[in-house]
Design a protein around this motif. Sequence first.
Motif, mmCIF file in Angstrom:
data_model
loop_
_atom_site.group_PDB
_atom_site.id
_atom_site.type_symbol
_atom_site.label_atom_id
_atom_site.label_comp_id
_atom_site.label_asym_id
_atom_site.label_seq_id
_atom_site.Cartn_x
_atom_site.Cartn_y
_atom_site.Cartn_z
ATOM 1 N N ASP A 1 140.807 54.564 98.052
ATOM 2 C CA ASP A 1 140.695 55.762 98.744
ATOM 3 C C ASP A 1 140.299 55.899 100.210
ATOM 4 N N THR A 2 139.186 55.242 100.336
ATOM 5 C CA THR A 2 138.801 54.959 101.735
ATOM 6 C C THR A 2 139.760 54.561 102.680
ATOM 7 N N ASP A 3 140.426 53.454 102.396
ATOM 8 C CA ASP A 3 141.241 52.672 102.976
ATOM 9 C C ASP A 3 142.342 53.484 103.242
ATOM 10 N N THR A 4 143.154 54.384 102.283
ATOM 11 C CA THR A 4 144.081 54.987 102.498
ATOM 12 C C THR A 4 144.002 55.921 103.502
ATOM 13 N N GLU A 5 142.607 56.721 103.530
ATOM 14 C CA GLU A 5 142.489 57.568 104.437
ATOM 15 C C GLU A 5 142.254 57.120 105.890
ATOM 16 N N THR A 6 141.496 55.971 105.784
ATOM 17 C CA THR A 6 141.347 55.281 107.420
ATOM 18 C C THR A 6 142.881 54.803 107.789
ATOM 19 N N THR A 7 143.765 54.306 106.874
ATOM 20 C CA THR A 7 144.852 53.917 107.315
ATOM 21 C C THR A 7 145.729 55.357 107.968
ATOM 22 N N GLU B 1 147.194 47.098 99.317
ATOM 23 C CA GLU B 1 147.883 48.127 98.565
ATOM 24 C C GLU B 1 147.637 49.739 99.273
ATOM 25 N N ALA B 2 146.278 49.937 99.639
ATOM 26 C CA ALA B 2 146.000 51.078 100.369
ATOM 27 C C ALA B 2 146.451 51.307 101.551
ATOM 28 N N PHE B 3 146.731 50.185 102.453
ATOM 29 C CA PHE B 3 147.301 50.357 103.646
ATOM 30 C C PHE B 3 148.800 50.632 103.443
#
Length: 276
Positions: free
Chosen positions: A12-18, A77-79
């Motif tokens: 979740d965090t990495d998706t939002e940062t991306t 995957e999040a990126f």
Amino acid sequence: MTVIAMLQGTTDTDTETTRSGLALARMLNTSLTGLCALPDPASAVMVVTTPESTGLTAAAARSVAQMQTEMLSKAEEAFRAGVADAAGVTSTFVHQVATAEQAAASAATLADALVFPRSAAKTGEPLSLGFDHVMMDARLPLILTGSAPYTPGPVIIGWDGSNGAARAVRLHLELIQAAGEAIIAQNRKDAERDGARPGIAPDTLESWLAARGVKARSAPIEGEVAASLLALASGTGATAIVAGAYGHSRLGERLFGGTTRRLLNASEAPALALAR
């Protein structure tokens, strides 16, 4: 160069940062790089020299390597999810064998923007050491994601004429120019207290920004600075707050608060573009 989004291996965090990094990349008309830095597993395990402990050390190294493989997979995957609608923006995922501190400081040196998740400002979070190192030791600019998705709007500049505020404006000039509009916020008491300091008057900064194609206006604020900046940002739909960070020592900020600490701890805030 590129906008660099620091990833930590949590979905979740990495998706939002991306997504925040992608919005910045679009603003700045540049590319986006998702960077996941993980140290060499062997360096993350204490070396034990007794022969009977050799097997235990090797097993621990394998365990760390497996954990890193899982983190790396989640980060990538999040990126990929975060850049799913990145039409027109070149996006690249990078795994670097290094500590987050080393990788982030190196990246911040020439990046168009270095983006950390908002959680990185909290002690004990995965990227907190990287955040602290870039801000306090390397003294390089960085951006913390906002508490809500990016929306176009002006940039708020917290201006007291200090070295930190001046560095924040200079180092984040491209972001300010891309936003196109800046609101210069200054507490009148700061102006009265430091009136003799060259360049503290908001109109001086207005003229400097105008010469660089930025429409700027002043907005006097009163009372506690962080609360006033956040209220102004909320009322104007600001994209980001640009401010100098840690005017006092880091220990003093952590123990007694201060503008930077209050901005970092705010439950609702736009992106924070900081420099010390």
